[in-house]
Design an enzyme around this catalytic site. Structure first.
Site, mmCIF file in Angstrom:
data_model
loop_
_atom_site.group_PDB
_atom_site.id
_atom_site.type_symbol
_atom_site.label_atom_id
_atom_site.label_comp_id
_atom_site.label_asym_id
_atom_site.label_seq_id
_atom_site.Cartn_x
_atom_site.Cartn_y
_atom_site.Cartn_z
ATOM 1 N N LYS A 22 0.892 -1.015 0.008
ATOM 2 C CA LYS A 22 0.219 -0.022 -0.013
ATOM 3 C C LYS A 22 0.735 1.293 -0.048
ATOM 4 O O LYS A 22 0.614 2.167 -0.918
ATOM 5 C CB LYS A 22 -0.866 0.068 1.236
ATOM 6 C CG LYS A 22 -1.630 1.412 1.565
ATOM 7 C CD LYS A 22 -2.229 1.422 2.810
ATOM 8 C CE LYS A 22 -1.445 1.958 4.128
ATOM 9 N NZ LYS A 22 -1.531 3.366 4.467
ATOM 10 N N ASN A 23 1.909 1.394 0.915
ATOM 11 C CA ASN A 23 2.578 2.743 1.036
ATOM 12 C C ASN A 23 3.593 3.119 -0.239
ATOM 13 O O ASN A 23 4.005 3.804 -0.129
ATOM 14 C CB ASN A 23 3.385 2.564 2.375
ATOM 15 C CG ASN A 23 2.281 2.695 3.499
ATOM 16 O OD1 ASN A 23 1.101 3.180 3.245
ATOM 17 N ND2 ASN A 23 2.686 2.537 4.876
ATOM 18 N N ARG A 92 -4.184 10.459 3.801
ATOM 19 C CA ARG A 92 -2.776 10.828 4.191
ATOM 20 C C ARG A 92 -1.984 11.229 2.835
ATOM 21 O O ARG A 92 -1.249 12.324 2.963
ATOM 22 C CB ARG A 92 -2.342 9.953 5.460
ATOM 23 C CG ARG A 92 -1.143 10.459 5.648
ATOM 24 C CD ARG A 92 -1.133 11.116 6.856
ATOM 25 N NE ARG A 92 0.121 11.561 7.172
ATOM 26 C CZ ARG A 92 0.292 13.019 7.493
ATOM 27 N NH1 ARG A 92 -0.551 13.751 7.916
ATOM 28 N NH2 ARG A 92 1.722 13.312 7.829
ATOM 29 N N CYS A 116 -5.512 8.395 8.415
ATOM 30 C CA CYS A 116 -5.395 7.886 9.661
ATOM 31 C C CYS A 116 -4.828 8.889 10.839
ATOM 32 O O CYS A 116 -3.686 9.063 10.623
ATOM 33 C CB CYS A 116 -4.713 6.729 9.602
ATOM 34 S SG CYS A 116 -5.511 5.278 9.073
ATOM 35 N N ARG A 121 0.369 14.813 12.475
ATOM 36 C CA ARG A 121 1.318 14.133 11.775
ATOM 37 C C ARG A 121 1.767 15.273 10.799
ATOM 38 O O ARG A 121 1.171 15.725 9.760
ATOM 39 C CB ARG A 121 0.951 12.876 10.712
ATOM 40 C CG ARG A 121 0.793 11.648 11.720
ATOM 41 C CD ARG A 121 -0.085 10.729 10.933
ATOM 42 N NE ARG A 121 0.802 9.985 10.292
ATOM 43 C CZ ARG A 121 0.067 8.963 9.231
ATOM 44 N NH1 ARG A 121 -1.158 8.869 9.352
ATOM 45 N NH2 ARG A 121 0.983 8.333 8.315
ATOM 46 N N ASP A 304 4.130 0.374 12.180
ATOM 47 C CA ASP A 304 2.906 -0.096 11.621
ATOM 48 C C ASP A 304 2.458 -1.563 12.384
ATOM 49 O O ASP A 304 1.338 -1.910 12.109
ATOM 50 C CB ASP A 304 2.974 -0.076 10.165
ATOM 51 C CG ASP A 304 2.910 1.383 9.666
ATOM 52 O OD1 ASP A 304 2.659 2.316 10.221
ATOM 53 O OD2 ASP A 304 3.177 1.467 8.285
ATOM 54 N N ARG A 396 -8.454 0.134 4.359
ATOM 55 C CA ARG A 396 -7.395 1.032 3.614
ATOM 56 C C ARG A 396 -6.048 0.370 3.512
ATOM 57 O O ARG A 396 -5.468 0.650 2.609
ATOM 58 C CB ARG A 396 -7.132 2.306 4.624
ATOM 59 C CG ARG A 396 -8.194 2.965 4.935
ATOM 60 C CD ARG A 396 -8.154 4.062 5.846
ATOM 61 N NE ARG A 396 -7.171 5.001 4.973
ATOM 62 C CZ ARG A 396 -7.126 6.304 5.210
ATOM 63 N NH1 ARG A 396 -7.903 6.833 6.124
ATOM 64 N NH2 ARG A 396 -6.372 7.017 4.565
HETATM 65 N N1 EPU Z 1 7.612 13.838 10.821
HETATM 66 C C1 EPU Z 1 7.634 15.335 10.963
HETATM 67 N N2 EPU Z 1 7.687 16.064 9.876
HETATM 68 C C2 EPU Z 1 7.469 15.698 8.836
HETATM 69 C C3 EPU Z 1 7.157 14.427 8.504
HETATM 70 C C4 EPU Z 1 7.217 13.570 9.650
HETATM 71 O O1 EPU Z 1 7.870 15.577 12.268
HETATM 72 O O2 EPU Z 1 7.491 16.584 7.840
HETATM 73 C C5 EPU Z 1 7.898 13.129 11.865
HETATM 74 C C6 EPU Z 1 6.174 12.133 12.005
HETATM 75 O O3 EPU Z 1 5.402 13.080 12.847
HETATM 76 C C7 EPU Z 1 6.679 10.817 12.582
HETATM 77 C C8 EPU Z 1 7.925 10.374 12.067
HETATM 78 O O4 EPU Z 1 8.321 11.911 11.456
HETATM 79 O O5 EPU Z 1 6.926 11.132 14.050
HETATM 80 C C9 EPU Z 1 8.206 9.780 10.764
HETATM 81 O O6 EPU Z 1 6.945 10.135 9.667
HETATM 82 P P1 EPU Z 1 6.963 9.632 8.307
HETATM 83 O O7 EPU Z 1 6.876 11.081 7.580
HETATM 84 O O8 EPU Z 1 7.945 8.771 8.184
HETATM 85 O O9 EPU Z 1 5.528 9.031 7.975
HETATM 86 P P2 EPU Z 1 4.805 9.339 6.871
HETATM 87 O O10 EPU Z 1 5.512 9.346 5.593
HETATM 88 O O11 EPU Z 1 3.501 10.178 7.437
HETATM 89 C C10 EPU Z 1 4.828 6.716 6.431
HETATM 90 C C11 EPU Z 1 3.564 5.618 6.434
HETATM 91 C C12 EPU Z 1 2.682 5.382 7.611
HETATM 92 C C13 EPU Z 1 4.173 4.802 8.488
HETATM 93 C C14 EPU Z 1 5.104 5.858 8.227
HETATM 94 C C15 EPU Z 1 6.289 5.270 9.293
HETATM 95 C C16 EPU Z 1 2.543 6.139 4.002
HETATM 96 C C17 EPU Z 1 1.423 6.963 3.492
HETATM 97 N N3 EPU Z 1 2.470 6.199 5.488
HETATM 98 O O12 EPU Z 1 3.958 7.707 6.699
HETATM 99 O O13 EPU Z 1 2.100 4.416 7.430
HETATM 100 O O14 EPU Z 1 3.311 4.871 9.825
HETATM 101 O O15 EPU Z 1 5.522 6.145 7.074
HETATM 102 O O16 EPU Z 1 6.967 4.223 8.530
HETATM 103 O O17 EPU Z 1 3.532 5.711 3.584
HETATM 104 C C18 EPU Z 1 0.276 3.052 7.855
HETATM 105 O O18 EPU Z 1 0.509 2.363 6.869
HETATM 106 O O19 EPU Z 1 -0.717 2.561 8.602
HETATM 107 C C19 EPU Z 1 0.865 4.168 8.202
HETATM 108 C C20 EPU Z 1 0.541 5.133 9.026
#
Ligand code: EPU
Length: 419
Positions: A22-23, A92, A116, A121, A304, A396
Site C-alpha cells: 500500500k505505502n 494521508r 489515519c 502528523r 505499523d 485502507r
Molecule cells: N515527521 C515530522 N515532520 C514531517 C514528516 C514527519 O515531524 O514533515 C515525523 C512524524 O510525525 C513521525 C515521523 O516523522 O513521528 C515519521 O513520519 P513519516 O513522515 O516517516 O511518516 P509518513 O510518511 O507520514 C509513512 C506511512 C505510515 C508509516 C510511516 C512510518 C505512508 C502513506 N504512510 O507515513 O504508514 O507509519 O511512514 O513508517 O506511506 C500505515 O500504513 O498505517 C501508516 C500510518
C-alpha cells in the site's frame, strides 16, 4: 458502514498470498504524473486508498484503467488544476500530489491531507524540502499552495528521516535543474520502490535505501512498466496473527529480508519460523516468552506493526514492554484491547502489557493498524463473538482480509453496522 464479526479460538492454518505494498502504491500512482506517456503498475493492492488516488488522477485529466492488480495510467492529459478539497482530503498520502505536481507544472494547490489521524502528523520536512528546491509554499485556508519559477537542485538535511518527505522531495527533484542531495533520508523499502519506478521513467536517482540520496534532475520523463514490492506490513500482520492463534501459516509473495525485525522478535518469543525465497512459514506455540519491542525506522521493528504486536504480547507469559520511537502516542488500540480484558497501561511512549486471556467485546477501530490489532485480538478469543466497528479503516490497508482469514480457517464475517 460495516462491522467485522469474529468467532475466534481457531488456529490459522494454510497459505496466504500477500498483495503489493500500500505505502508504495500510493506514492507510485502520483509519481506517474511526472511521465509523458503510459505508466503500467503491476501487483497493485485492491484498496480504498488506491481507488481514491485513481479518482484524483482522473479529476486532473489523466486516464486510469484498473483491472485486477494492474493499473494503466496515461498522464499525458493531466492539467494543473487546484485541488483544495475533494478526494485529496480523504487520504494521508495525497501529500505526494505536492511533489508530483510541483515537479511537472512548477505549481500545485493541494488540500491538507486526511487519512489515519492517530496523532498529529506534521509535514514541515516536506515543505522545507520544496522550499530548498526553490518553491514558495503557503497555507491558505487549509490548502497548501506551491509555486516555483523554476525548481533547482539543493542539499536538504531532514531533521527526521521521514518516509513521506523523502519520497516527496525525490518526486519534485527528479525534474529540478541540477543535483539534489537528501541527507538523513528514510531507508524504508518503499523508498527504493519509488526510486526504481522513477529511474525506469528516466530519472537519475542513486542511493535510495541509504541515508544519502542523490538526484540529478532531468527535463523529460516517460512511461514504463513496474511491479510493486510485496506489502511487508500486511505480511507482518499475518505472521503475528498466525503466532497469536497458535496456527501454522505460510505467508507467500514476501521479501523475507523486509521482515527480519518481526521475524527476530517472534523467534525471541518462541515462535518457529522457516524462511524460504519468497515465503515465510510461521508455526505458533502454546506458550510464549515476554519480550520488549522498540518500534523504529527501517530496518527496525515497523511502527505499523506495533499495534498488531500489542495484541500478540497479551498472549505471552509475564510482562512485555512495547515502545514506539516513530510516533509518540500511537496507542488508540490500547483502551479497546482493555475492553477485551487485556492488562495494558500506557506510560509515555510505551505500552506495558501483562499476558492473560482476552474476552469477546464490541470494540472500535480508530485507525488502520489499530483495527488490525483488534482483529488479531478477536481471533484469539475462544468464547463469544468479537465485533469490530470502523472496518473502513481496515479496508485502507488489508485487501481481501475476510476472504484471506476465512481461507486460513477463521470464522469471520462482515455485517452492516448500526449507525
Ligand atoms: N515527521 C515530522 N515532520 C514531517 C514528516 C514527519 O515531524 O514533515 C515525523 C512524524 O510525525 C513521525 C515521523 O516523522 O513521528 C515519521 O513520519 P513519516 O513522515 O516517516 O511518516 P509518513 O510518511 O507520514 C509513512 C506511512 C505510515 C508509516 C510511516 C512510518 C505512508 C502513506 N504512510 O507515513 O504508514 O507509519 O511512514 O513508517 O506511506 C500505515 O500504513 O498505517 C501508516 C500510518
Amino acid at each position: 458502514m460495516e462491522k467485522l464479526m469474529i468467532r475466534g479460538g481457531r488456529p490459522l492454518q494454510g497459505t496466504v498470498t500477500i498483495s503489493g505494498a500500500k505505502n508504495s502504491a500510493i506514492a507510485l500512482i502520483p509519481a506517474a504524473i511526472l511521465a509523458d506517456t503510459e505508466v503500467v503498475l503491476e501487483n497493485l493492492p485492491l484498496l480504498s486508498d488506491v481507488a481514491v488516488y485513481a479518482e484524483i488522477l482522473e479529476e486532473l485529466g489523466g486516464q486510469v484503467s484498473w483491472e485486477g492488480s494492474q493499473m494503466k495510467i496515461d498522464p499525458s492529459g493531466i492539467k494543473s488544476i487546484p485541488m483544495p478539497n475533494g478526494p485529496v482530503k480523504k487520504l494521508r498520502a495525497s501529500y505526494y500530489m505536492m511533489g508530483a505536481m510541483l515537479g511537472r507544472f512548477n505549481e500545485a494547490i493541494i488540500g491538507l491531507p486526511g487519512g489515519c489521524n492517530f496523532e498529529p502528523r506534521p509535514i514541515d520536512q516536506h515543505i522545507k524540502g520544496f522550499e530548498a528546491l526553490g518553491a514558495t509554499v503557503t497555507n491558505e485556508h487549509g490548502a497548501i499552495h506551491l509555486h516555483a519559477k523554476e525548481l533547482r537542485g539543493a542539499k536538504i538535511y531532514l531533521d527526521v528521516s521521514s518516509v513521506g518527505a523523502t519520497i516527496n522531495i525525490m518526486l519534485a527533484a527528479s525534474k529540478a535543474k541540477g543535483s539534489t542531495i537528501i541527507e538523513n533520508a528514510a531507508k524504508e523499502p518503499e523508498i527504493i520502490d519509488v526510486a526504481t519506478l522513477l529511474n525506469s521513467m528516466g530519472a537519475v536517482i542513486k542511493g535510495a535505501g541509504t541515508e544519502t540520496i542523490r538526484i540529478e534532475g532531468v527535463s523529460e520523463m516517460h512511461g514504463c512498466r513496474h511491479s510493486i514490492i510485496p506489502d511487508r506490513i500486511q505480511a507482518g500482520t499475518y505472521m503475528i496473527a498466525a503466532a497469536a492463534t497458535r496456527g501454522d501459516v505460510v505467508i507467500d509473495n514476501v521479501i523475507p529480508k523486509h521482515l527480519e525485525a518481526v521475524t527476530a522478535k517472534l523467534m525471541e518469543m518462541g515462535v518457529d519460523i522457516e524462511e524460504l525465497d519468497e515465503s515465510i512459514r510461521v508455526i505458533g506455540k502454546e506458550r510464549y516468552e515476554h519480550v520488549n519491542v522498540k518500534a523504529l525506522v527501517y530496518p527496525g521493528f515497523a511502527t505499523d506493526l506495533q499495534s498488531p504486536m500489542t495484541s500478540l504480547l497479551t498472549q505471552a507469559e509475564g510482562v512485555s514492554m512495547l515502545s514506539d520511537f516513530v510516533y509518540s502516542n500511537r496507542f488508540k488500540h490500547v483502551p479497546e484491547l482493555v475492553r477485551m480484558g487485556a492488562k495494558i497501561r500506557v506510560e509515555g511512549r510505551s505500552a506495558i502489557i501483562e499476558g492473560g486471556k482476552l474476552n469477546a467485546a464490541k470494540v472500535k477501530a480508530t485507525d488502520l493498524r489499530a483495527g488490525a490489532a483488534l482483529v488479531i485480538a478477536g481471533l484469539t478469543v475462544s468464547e463469544g463473538v468479537t465485533e469490530v466497528s470502523g472496518v473502513e479503516y481496515i479496508d485502507r490497508g488489508y485487501d481481501h482480509l475476510v476472504t484471506n482469514l476465512r481461507m486460513l480457517g477463521a470464522d469471520v464475517w462482515r455485517e452492516p453496522a448500526e449507525e
